[in-house]
Each structure stands twice: as structure tokens, then as C-alpha cells.
Design a protein around this motif. Structure first.
Motif, PDB file in Angstrom:
ATOM      1  N   GLU A   1       0.841  -1.176   0.000  1.00  0.00           N
ATOM      2  CA  GLU A   1       0.000   0.000   0.000  1.00  0.00           C
ATOM      3  C   GLU A   1       0.886   1.238   0.000  1.00  0.00           C
ATOM      4  O   GLU A   1       1.916   1.272   0.645  1.00  0.00           O
ATOM      5  CB  GLU A   1      -0.891   0.031   1.251  1.00  0.00           C
ATOM      6  CG  GLU A   1      -1.815  -1.181   1.344  1.00  0.00           C
ATOM      7  CD  GLU A   1      -2.602  -1.169   2.646  1.00  0.00           C
ATOM      8  OE1 GLU A   1      -3.081  -0.101   3.024  1.00  0.00           O
ATOM      9  OE2 GLU A   1      -2.713  -2.230   3.259  1.00  0.00           O
TER      10      GLU A   1
ATOM     11  N   GLU B   1       7.660  -4.707   3.386  1.00  0.00           N
ATOM     12  CA  GLU B   1       6.451  -5.469   3.689  1.00  0.00           C
ATOM     13  C   GLU B   1       6.690  -6.460   4.833  1.00  0.00           C
ATOM     14  O   GLU B   1       5.809  -6.680   5.665  1.00  0.00           O
ATOM     15  CB  GLU B   1       5.976  -6.201   2.437  1.00  0.00           C
ATOM     16  CG  GLU B   1       4.861  -7.213   2.649  1.00  0.00           C
ATOM     17  CD  GLU B   1       3.549  -6.602   3.110  1.00  0.00           C
ATOM     18  OE1 GLU B   1       2.751  -7.347   3.707  1.00  0.00           O
ATOM     19  OE2 GLU B   1       3.319  -5.397   2.886  1.00  0.00           O
TER      20      GLU B   1
ATOM     21  N   ASP C   1       6.224   2.769  15.098  1.00  0.00           N
ATOM     22  CA  ASP C   1       5.145   1.902  15.541  1.00  0.00           C
ATOM     23  C   ASP C   1       4.003   2.691  16.172  1.00  0.00           C
ATOM     24  O   ASP C   1       4.038   3.929  16.253  1.00  0.00           O
ATOM     25  CB  ASP C   1       5.674   0.814  16.473  1.00  0.00           C
ATOM     26  CG  ASP C   1       6.277   1.361  17.769  1.00  0.00           C
ATOM     27  OD1 ASP C   1       5.868   2.443  18.243  1.00  0.00           O
ATOM     28  OD2 ASP C   1       7.187   0.702  18.317  1.00  0.00           O
ATOM     29  N   ARG C   2       2.992   1.979  16.643  1.00  0.00           N
ATOM     30  CA  ARG C   2       1.776   2.601  17.166  1.00  0.00           C
ATOM     31  C   ARG C   2       2.020   3.361  18.468  1.00  0.00           C
ATOM     32  O   ARG C   2       1.207   4.187  18.863  1.00  0.00           O
ATOM     33  CB  ARG C   2       0.705   1.536  17.362  1.00  0.00           C
ATOM     34  CG  ARG C   2       0.992   0.516  18.457  1.00  0.00           C
ATOM     35  CD  ARG C   2       0.014  -0.649  18.376  1.00  0.00           C
ATOM     36  NE  ARG C   2       0.266  -1.458  17.192  1.00  0.00           N
ATOM     37  CZ  ARG C   2      -0.668  -2.229  16.612  1.00  0.00           C
ATOM     38  NH1 ARG C   2      -1.897  -2.293  17.111  1.00  0.00           N
ATOM     39  NH2 ARG C   2      -0.363  -2.953  15.548  1.00  0.00           N
TER      40      ARG C   2
ATOM     41  N   LEU D   1       4.300  -5.114  12.295  1.00  0.00           N
ATOM     42  CA  LEU D   1       3.447  -4.056  12.845  1.00  0.00           C
ATOM     43  C   LEU D   1       1.991  -4.491  12.870  1.00  0.00           C
ATOM     44  O   LEU D   1       1.257  -4.181  13.824  1.00  0.00           O
ATOM     45  CB  LEU D   1       3.612  -2.783  12.015  1.00  0.00           C
ATOM     46  CG  LEU D   1       5.014  -2.161  11.984  1.00  0.00           C
ATOM     47  CD1 LEU D   1       5.037  -0.948  11.066  1.00  0.00           C
ATOM     48  CD2 LEU D   1       5.469  -1.770  13.396  1.00  0.00           C
ATOM     49  N   ARG D   2       1.556  -5.215  11.845  1.00  0.00           N
ATOM     50  CA  ARG D   2       0.177  -5.716  11.832  1.00  0.00           C
ATOM     51  C   ARG D   2      -0.091  -6.649  13.003  1.00  0.00           C
ATOM     52  O   ARG D   2      -1.197  -6.707  13.538  1.00  0.00           O
ATOM     53  CB  ARG D   2      -0.099  -6.479  10.539  1.00  0.00           C
ATOM     54  CG  ARG D   2      -0.153  -5.639   9.284  1.00  0.00           C
ATOM     55  CD  ARG D   2      -0.740  -6.468   8.136  1.00  0.00           C
ATOM     56  NE  ARG D   2      -0.563  -5.759   6.878  1.00  0.00           N
ATOM     57  CZ  ARG D   2       0.294  -6.120   5.933  1.00  0.00           C
ATOM     58  NH1 ARG D   2       1.064  -7.180   6.103  1.00  0.00           N
ATOM     59  NH2 ARG D   2       0.394  -5.428   4.816  1.00  0.00           N
ATOM     60  N   LEU D   3       0.938  -7.395  13.388  1.00  0.00           N
ATOM     61  CA  LEU D   3       0.789  -8.356  14.486  1.00  0.00           C
ATOM     62  C   LEU D   3       0.907  -7.696  15.862  1.00  0.00           C
ATOM     63  O   LEU D   3       0.847  -8.385  16.880  1.00  0.00           O
ATOM     64  CB  LEU D   3       1.846  -9.454  14.363  1.00  0.00           C
ATOM     65  CG  LEU D   3       1.685 -10.414  13.174  1.00  0.00           C
ATOM     66  CD1 LEU D   3       2.930 -11.270  13.015  1.00  0.00           C
ATOM     67  CD2 LEU D   3       0.458 -11.296  13.369  1.00  0.00           C
TER      68      LEU D   3
ATOM     69  N   SER E   1      -1.584   4.719  14.520  1.00  0.00           N
ATOM     70  CA  SER E   1      -1.885   3.543  13.706  1.00  0.00           C
ATOM     71  C   SER E   1      -0.777   2.519  13.929  1.00  0.00           C
ATOM     72  O   SER E   1       0.210   2.807  14.614  1.00  0.00           O
ATOM     73  CB  SER E   1      -1.956   3.943  12.232  1.00  0.00           C
ATOM     74  OG  SER E   1      -0.663   4.298  11.768  1.00  0.00           O
ATOM     75  N   PRO E   2      -0.887   1.316  13.358  1.00  0.00           N
ATOM     76  CA  PRO E   2       0.171   0.320  13.595  1.00  0.00           C
ATOM     77  C   PRO E   2       1.573   0.791  13.241  1.00  0.00           C
ATOM     78  O   PRO E   2       2.542   0.304  13.815  1.00  0.00           O
ATOM     79  CB  PRO E   2      -0.275  -0.855  12.713  1.00  0.00           C
ATOM     80  CG  PRO E   2      -1.759  -0.759  12.704  1.00  0.00           C
ATOM     81  CD  PRO E   2      -2.047   0.710  12.661  1.00  0.00           C
TER      82      PRO E   2
ATOM     83  N   VAL F   1       6.350  -4.521   7.920  1.00  0.00           N
ATOM     84  CA  VAL F   1       4.952  -4.144   8.141  1.00  0.00           C
ATOM     85  C   VAL F   1       4.149  -5.317   8.684  1.00  0.00           C
ATOM     86  O   VAL F   1       3.226  -5.140   9.498  1.00  0.00           O
ATOM     87  CB  VAL F   1       4.346  -3.590   6.823  1.00  0.00           C
ATOM     88  CG1 VAL F   1       2.828  -3.565   6.871  1.00  0.00           C
ATOM     89  CG2 VAL F   1       4.881  -2.185   6.564  1.00  0.00           C
ATOM     90  N   GLN F   2       4.480  -6.527   8.266  1.00  0.00           N
ATOM     91  CA  GLN F   2       3.787  -7.697   8.822  1.00  0.00           C
ATOM     92  C   GLN F   2       3.938  -7.746  10.339  1.00  0.00           C
ATOM     93  O   GLN F   2       3.016  -8.131  11.056  1.00  0.00           O
ATOM     94  CB  GLN F   2       4.330  -8.971   8.186  1.00  0.00           C
ATOM     95  CG  GLN F   2       3.917  -9.163   6.737  1.00  0.00           C
ATOM     96  CD  GLN F   2       4.483 -10.432   6.129  1.00  0.00           C
ATOM     97  OE1 GLN F   2       4.785 -11.382   6.850  1.00  0.00           O
ATOM     98  NE2 GLN F   2       4.616 -10.453   4.819  1.00  0.00           N
TER      99      GLN F   2
ATOM    100  N   PRO G   1       0.729  -0.636   6.912  1.00  0.00           N
ATOM    101  CA  PRO G   1      -0.121  -1.818   7.130  1.00  0.00           C
ATOM    102  C   PRO G   1      -1.468  -1.680   6.429  1.00  0.00           C
ATOM    103  O   PRO G   1      -1.942  -0.578   6.218  1.00  0.00           O
ATOM    104  CB  PRO G   1      -0.294  -1.843   8.649  1.00  0.00           C
ATOM    105  CG  PRO G   1       0.874  -1.104   9.179  1.00  0.00           C
ATOM    106  CD  PRO G   1       1.148  -0.030   8.176  1.00  0.00           C
TER     107      PRO G   1
END
Length: 585
Positions: free
Chosen positions: A38, A61, A410-411, A67-69, A48-49, A64-65, A585
Motif C-alpha cells: 500500500e 512489507e 510503531d503505534r 506491525l500488523r501483528l 496507527s500500527p 509491516v507484517q 499496514p
């Protein structure tokens, strides 16, 4: 760009049996499959994450995976470093080292030194054969240039302090890329062709990246690296210690000692003894901003800060980016900063590096007084900063190109700015377990003395070579992170980072616009270089009128990445000269 038909290529499988080691604690959460990238424009909301910017979108990417977790910026940075081992083998990876600068939302900054280290057998004449020093290019291929890798010890130290996900989780995207495959990009193909001397030195590397005709695999070829997947799986399961002991350490020592070019003694004890080291951050103020970076053995923070601070008395904003005077001033400040860098910067565990003196505002004011906006200095000589105990002869600067930089936020508002390297393209050319070993020891001075005096950056047992890497964090007057930035490109790195910061802080550019600005590089002598094909090349006559008699245009080889905060949003930036990307993310 249309890619040719995909050609599959796999390396012969080499499975490493590693010594038993208890893995770091944490649940074994499987990472999701890679998602579509994205765009980070217009960025993501603070809270945000998070966001990752790296020199390869597949590695970004991977970060970013994490950060999604729910992972931290540190988790994301480690996952990015591991993925770059796979997809950017020419530049960095677990066979090399790096520097990591971490900052939290409150402005506390920590730095970790994961720079490679010379083996115990190293002496100042390490690169001498029959009493004569090797030429720089002849010193690179093979075993003698390899330092003990530091990236995994750095990663383990950072993860133990700042990680939120399990150690095993951080490896999953890189393992997947190595096992399922990644496509050769135009940049990788170009560098494989240009660096075939080292890129194809090892039979395993030649089988992986080159065809039977000896040519590099074409763009679009899908490469699978099962040997690297096995190596990463073992380290993920058994921890970083398994890299520094057991079969992997034995393989490294054997590969270095039996190399077809420049074999050299490196022992498993050398490898087991390696430790990452927390270092004091080097911070100072430029206008209303707080600049923080990596201290010795990196020359990045002191050189970037000196370039900026020596320009502080000039109204760079009023002059603007279109003025030749602006670029003249930047070049003059670089000349002074690089002169001090070349004389004083080295591993502070071995020599006294006057960091406080080199960043002292009063000292830098005296250096700034040497700069005129109307004429060029006749000579840019090193100064005498407070705290100098030993005068070292000035060594010649070497340039590395096998380096990468990436940043993550990070968030929670934490930031990681990480520069990783294997030194030259494809490092030493030696491959172990699917990854290249660095040629970092050529960052030492091959000739250890000058004019009968030892140089600060001469090679010694257990010493870390001077680096130009400059991972940097900048905080605004409100105490919040303004920008995290860094670059690749060897000795040009401090010049790239300082230029980007001038673009953002003085010229009100976005980080992307500032990174895209052309580069002027003036490494301490009379010659200055401007980026070919840019507005700076058209300024050569004006620069010559200001007294720069030797101005040369050269093709760009720059690669920077950044994340900046604008209002309540994080905005990512990647160098348009590279294949990099910022990914959300």
C-alpha cells in the motif's frame, strides 16, 4: 516495466545443524502471507500500527507484517533486515553488521553497535603480501577482508530490550521469501553484472545468481534460496547464539581460511567472542532541532552534525535550494567535517576519539568561521577539537556501496533507524548457508601508518573498522520525533543525510523531496563532486567562480530512506534513485 518470462532458479540445499540453544521467550505466532503493498502517501495516522521505509518493498512489507501483528518498531526493523538478506543480497544481511538508533515517543535515544570485528590474528599489516600492501580492489575478494558478522547479535540485543513479538516470528517473512522465491529486480541484475568478480566468486553464489554462460540471471528470474531458508529457520528456532557457535561458526571459519582468494585465519573462538555493544547516542542541536545519531566506530553522527552546525550561522532558508551559494556552503562545510572525520574517527575502544570536542558548539563555531559565502577555502585541514590526546595521520577514505538503510515507526511512537551493510557489493564474495560474508575489514586503512605515524583507523585484533553509516533521529522543539533518516553509499552517507536534513529543516521540503535533491560531495580535499544530470551539474560554472577549481560531475549511486512526522501523520519516503518504498499496514 514489463518483466521477461519467469525462470526458476534454486540453490543446492545446504542444511545447517546448529548447536542447541534455548530460543528467546514469546509465543510462536505465524506471520500472515505477504499482502499487497500500500502506498504510504499521504501517510498513516500517528497511533496507527506504523510505517516502514526500506530499499526494497518486499523487505518493507516484511517489517509491516510485524506491525500488523502488534510488533514494535524494533521488531519491524529486525524483520526488514532479515528479509533484505534474501532480496538485497548485494547490500546487507546476516553476514554483515550495522548500527541501530532507537528512539521512544518521549525522546529517549539508545544506540547499538553491531559493527563487524577483526579476528584475533589481525595485525596492522593484515593486508600486506611479501612486505607490500595489497591494492584496495585486490584486498576485497576472499577471506582476508571478512570481519566477524554483527547483525544477529545486534538484533538479539535490540529484541531483548524492545521486542514485543517472539524471536521466531520475526524470521517468517524472510524464510518464506527464501524458500518460495523472489524475483531478480533491475537493480540486482545490474549489480550482478558490474560486480561479477565478487558476486560469482563462490561456487554456491555463482550457481544461485548466474547462468551456465556466466551471465547474471535476467530480470524477472524467480530465485529460491533453500540454503538460506534453512539457515534462517535454524536461527529462528535456536536463537542468535546458534549463528556464533556450532556448525555455522565452523563453516564461516573454514570458508574464510580456505578461500580461493586471500585465505586468512579466523577461528570459531573469534566468532563466539563477538558481542554487540550499546553505545552513547551522539546528540546536539541544530537551530531548534535535536539531532541524534551513532557514535564511534561510526563517523556518521559527528560528521552529519558538524556539517549542519557549521552552517547554522548562514541563512540557508533565505538562500534557498536554487542558489549556487547554498551548495557552495554545504560543500565547504563538508570539507571541514570530513577532514576531522578522516583524522580522528575510529573504534573508541582502541583510540581516544574526541566526540565531545568534535560536537562542541564553540569548536564548530571556530570551524564555521573558516567558511565564506563568497570564496573557497584554500585548504580544508583537520582542526584541534577539545579532548584530543593523540594526533593521528590522516588516512585515505574508502568507499563502500554494499549498504542499505531502513526505518520503522510503531503505534506507540517509537522509531528505529537502522543501517546495515556487508561493505562492497556482495561483500567478500564468499557464501555460507546461502548468505554472503562481508568484506568489512577493507574499511580499515590498508596502509596503517602515514609519515611515520600510526593512523587511528589501522587494523588491530578485535577492533571494529570506522564506518560512514549515519542512522539519524531528529526531534522538533515540541520534543516529538520530526524525522528518522539514513542512507547507503559509503563515504557519501553523511553528505546525503545532512543534505536531506537541510532540505527538510531549512528548505521546508517533504522528506521525499529532500532525499531526491541532488548530492554535492566534498570529502575533505580540493575536489568536489556533483550529481550528474541534475541542477548541480548546471551550477558548475557558478561553483568555479566561487573558487572550486576542481568540480566533477559523477553518476549517482545513492539510496536513502526516511519517515517523517507532519502534524498527526507519519509520511514515508524512499530515494527515487533506488527501488525502495515506504509501506503501511
Amino acid at each position: 516495466m514489463k518483466l521477461p518470462s519467469i525462470v526458476l532458479r534454486s540453490a543446492p540445499l545446504l542444511v545447517l545443524a546448529t548447536a542447541a540453544c534455548v530460543p528467546p521467550p514469546g509465543a510462536n505466532v505465524s506471520a500472515p502471507p505477504p499482502a499487497a503493498l500500500e502506498s504510504s502517501q499521504p501517510g498513516v495516522a500517528v497511533g496507527s500500527p506504523g510505517l516502514v521505509s526500506a530499499a526494497d518493498p518486499r523487505a518493507a512489507e516484511a517489517g509491516v507484517q510485524m506491525l500488523r501483528l502488534g510488533g514494535s518498531a524494533t521488531d519491524a526493523a529486525i524483520a526488514t533486515m532479515l528479509a533484505l538478506t534474501v532480496v538485497e543480497p548485494q547490500s546487507s544481511g546476516i553476514g554483515g553488521g550495522g548500527f541501530l538508533v532507537l528512539g521512544d515517543a518521549a525522546g529517549a535515544v539508545e544506540t547499538i553497535d553491531g559493527r563487524e570485528m577483526a579476528p584475533k590474528a589481525a595485525t596492522p599489516q593484515w593486508f600486506y603480501v611479501d612486505g607490500k600492501p595489497l591494492a584496495y580492489g585486490d584486498a576485497i575478494p576472499g577471506g582476508r577482508s571478512v570481519g566477524v558478522p554483527g547483525n544477529l547479535r545486534l538484533a538479539a540485543m535490540a529484541h531483548n530490550g524492545k521486542g514485543k513479538l517472539s524471536w521466531r516470528t520475526l524470521f517468517q517473512p524472510a524464510i518464506r521469501l527464501a524458500r518460495e522465491g523472489f524475483m531478480v529486480t533491475p537493480r540486482l541484475n545490474t549489480i550482478l553484472a558490474a560486480a561479477s568478480r565478487t558476486g560469482a566468486l563462490d561456487p554456491a553464489a555463482r550457481a544461485l545468481y548466474y547462468g551456465a554462460d556466466g551471465n547474471p540471471l535476467p530480470v524477472g528470474t524467480l530465485i529460491r534460496n533453500p540454503a538460506l531458508a534453512a539457515t534462517l529457520e535454524a536461527i529462528a528456532a535456536k536463537g542468535a547464539d546458534s549463528f556464533y557457535s556450532g556448525d555455522n561458526a565452523t563453516l564461516i571459519a573454514s570458508k574464510v581460511g580456505t578461500a580461493p582468494r586471500n585465505p586468512a585465519p579466523m577461528t570459531t573462538a573469534d566468532i563466539a567472542a563477538y558481542r554487540a555493544v550499546p553505545r552513547p547516542a551522539v546528540c546536539g542541536s541544530y537551530r531548534q532541532y535535536r539531532i541524534c545519531g551513532m557514535g564511534p566506530p561510526s563517523s556518521g553522527a559527528t560528521t552529519v552534525f558538524a556539517i549542519l552546525k557549521q552552517l547554522e550561522r548562514f541563512d540557508m532558508k533565505a538562500l534557498g535550494l536554487a542558489s549556487p551559494v547554498s551548495w557552495h556552503l554545504i560543500a565547504e562545510s563538508q570539507r571541514l567535517a570530513y577532514a576531522d572525520r578522516d583524522k580522528y574517527l575510529a573504534d573508541a575502544d582502541f583510540v581516544t576519539v574526541p566526540v565531545s570536542g568534535l560536537t562542541d558548539p564553540a569548536y564548530l563555531a571556530t570551524r564555521s568561521a573558516l567558511i565564506s559565502d563568497k570564496a573557497t577555502m584554500a585548504a580544508a585541514l583537520p582542526g584541534t577539537p577539545p579532548g584530543v590526546r593523540t594526533a593521528f595521520a590522516r588516512p585515505a577514505a574508502q568507499e563502500e556501496n554494499g549498504t542499505t538503510h531502513f526505518v520503522a515507526v510503531d503505534r506507540w511512537g517509537n522509531a528505529a533507524s537502522y543501517t546495515s551493510t556487508i561493505e562492497g557489493p556482495f561483500g567478500s564474495g564468499l557464501m555460507v548457508g546461502g548468505y554472503y560474508l562481508n568484506n568489512e575489514l577493507t574499511d580499515f586503512n590498508i596502509v596503517p601508518d602515514k609519515d611515520g605515524k600510526p593512523t587511528a583507523n589501522r587494523i588491530e585484533a578485535g577492533k571494529r573498522p570506522r564506518s560512514s553509516m549515519a542512522p539519524t533521529l531528529v526531534y522538533g522543539p515540541d520534543g516529538r520525533l520530526r524525522i528518522a533518516v539514513g542512507a547507503a553509499g559509503g563515504v557519501t552517507i553523511p553528505a546525503q543525510v545532512a543534505k536531506a536534513l537541510i532540505g527538510v529543516l531549512d528548505w521546508d521540503l517533504s522528506a521525499r523531496e529532500a532525499i531526491a535533491l541532488p548530492v554535492v560531495f566534498a570529502p575533505g580535499g580540493d575536489m568536489i563532486f556533483v550529481e550528474k544530470g541534475t541542477s548541480l551539474e548546471t551550477m558548475i560554472p557558478a561553483l568555479q567562480q566561487l573558487g572550486h577549481a576542481q568540480v566533477m560531475a559523477r553518476s549517482p549511486s545513492f539510496k536513502a530512506n526516511a519517515i517523517e512526522r507532519i502534524g498527526d501523520r507519519w509520511i514515508g519516503a524512499a530515494d527515487p534513485r533506488s527501488e525502495g518504498a515506504a509501506v503501511a499496514p
